[in-house]
Write an enzyme that holds these catalytic residues in place. Sequence first.
Site, mmCIF file in Angstrom:
data_model
loop_
_atom_site.group_PDB
_atom_site.id
_atom_site.type_symbol
_atom_site.label_atom_id
_atom_site.label_comp_id
_atom_site.label_asym_id
_atom_site.label_seq_id
_atom_site.Cartn_x
_atom_site.Cartn_y
_atom_site.Cartn_z
ATOM 1 N N LYS A 111 13.464 22.489 39.637
ATOM 2 C CA LYS A 111 12.771 20.974 39.906
ATOM 3 C C LYS A 111 12.969 20.692 41.358
ATOM 4 C CE LYS A 111 12.875 18.710 35.722
ATOM 5 N NZ LYS A 111 13.452 17.505 34.753
ATOM 6 N N LYS A 194 7.749 28.414 29.614
ATOM 7 C CA LYS A 194 8.040 27.312 28.466
ATOM 8 C C LYS A 194 6.888 26.117 28.400
ATOM 9 C CE LYS A 194 11.148 24.419 29.520
ATOM 10 N NZ LYS A 194 12.043 23.509 30.060
ATOM 11 N N LYS A 197 5.856 19.245 29.360
ATOM 12 C CA LYS A 197 5.228 18.230 29.757
ATOM 13 C C LYS A 197 4.310 18.224 31.168
ATOM 14 C CE LYS A 197 8.351 15.267 27.248
ATOM 15 N NZ LYS A 197 9.218 14.270 27.526
#
Length: 330
Positions: A111, A194, A197
């Site tokens: 991230k 993966k 969202k």
Amino acid sequence: MKRVFSGVQPTGNLHLGNYLGAIKNWVAMQREYDCLYCIVDLHAITVPQVPGELTDNTREVTAGLMAAGLDPASCIIFNQSRVSGHAELAWLLNCFTPLGWLNRMTQFKEKAGKRRDSALLGLYAYPVLMTADILLYHASAVPVGEDQKQHLELSRDIAGAFNRAYDVDFFPLPEPMIFGAATRVMSLRDGRRKMSKSDGSDYARINLTDDADTLALKIKRAKTDSEPGLAFDPERRPEAANLLSIYAALADEPVERVAAEHTGMGFADFKGRLADLAIETLSPIAARMRELLADPAYIEEVLTDGAERAHAIADANLARARQIMGLLGD
Ligand code: TYM
């Protein structure tokens, strides 16, 4: 009775990965264990949020959890920021967490990317808050998808560090519960990534709010490979393996059986079957979610009641942790 805790972030739509990797299992456990399920809004704010959207998403995820089958009469459903003990215990646990442990967290590395220096402290300390979420309730079982495994290993280390520091057996070591046929649902556009969202393409994921036509279209367009018939070989043929695993999880069958039944079948035929199954299982959830969202007062009531019940458990454990540490209080 064994206590279960798990959480989901209110950041955008719930997708099929959340459902098959976690929420479906939460539903299955709610009557057997003492379960708390949390909409983790304090985790969501570790990346910038638009206030009104955060509020709407919190309501929407609450509706999604109930539409998927969670029953507030059988488990506690609440949003994290309403129980101040999460933030308080996180601070206490920060004082038992070496930086080296946090530096190993792959989710933070992904991230934060290359801009580590401008990454926020909240994002870095995220796994400590997650540990606090679980330990605040002395939960020992944590049903999650595969991607949360590393965070849960850290939570065991932190619980152990606290217990050792005071020579107590106070916090139970959380046990990850990763089960079902789809513990890691992959993107429909790339079988090596993966489903998430944050993927730029909506065609990469199935949202729990998708209508029947959208579901069918997304499955039809899902990436395939050029081999003639289906086979379950996650290493070599990740897209085929992903579609078979999704089918197995939706049908509540072992993936080996689903794979055996469909080996050699062409992708087009299999996708037709998968679309029918997805529509049959997911459309009622979307419909129920719309009904629930039409009654915000009910959602509010569920969250208020859930927070009160969570508070009662949290307060007693937090008081005991403070006492062990020698923090004066009543
Ligand atoms: P979150 O909001 O990213 O995801 C919620 C749950 O969905 C699972 N999941 C998946 N499972 C299979 N395949 C996928 N593609 C997929 N994507 C998501 C996640 O594993 C998770 O179980 N940090 C957590 C929330 C959290 C938490 C906690 C969980 C906060 N505190 C304490 C357990 C205990 C998260 O961001 O989940």
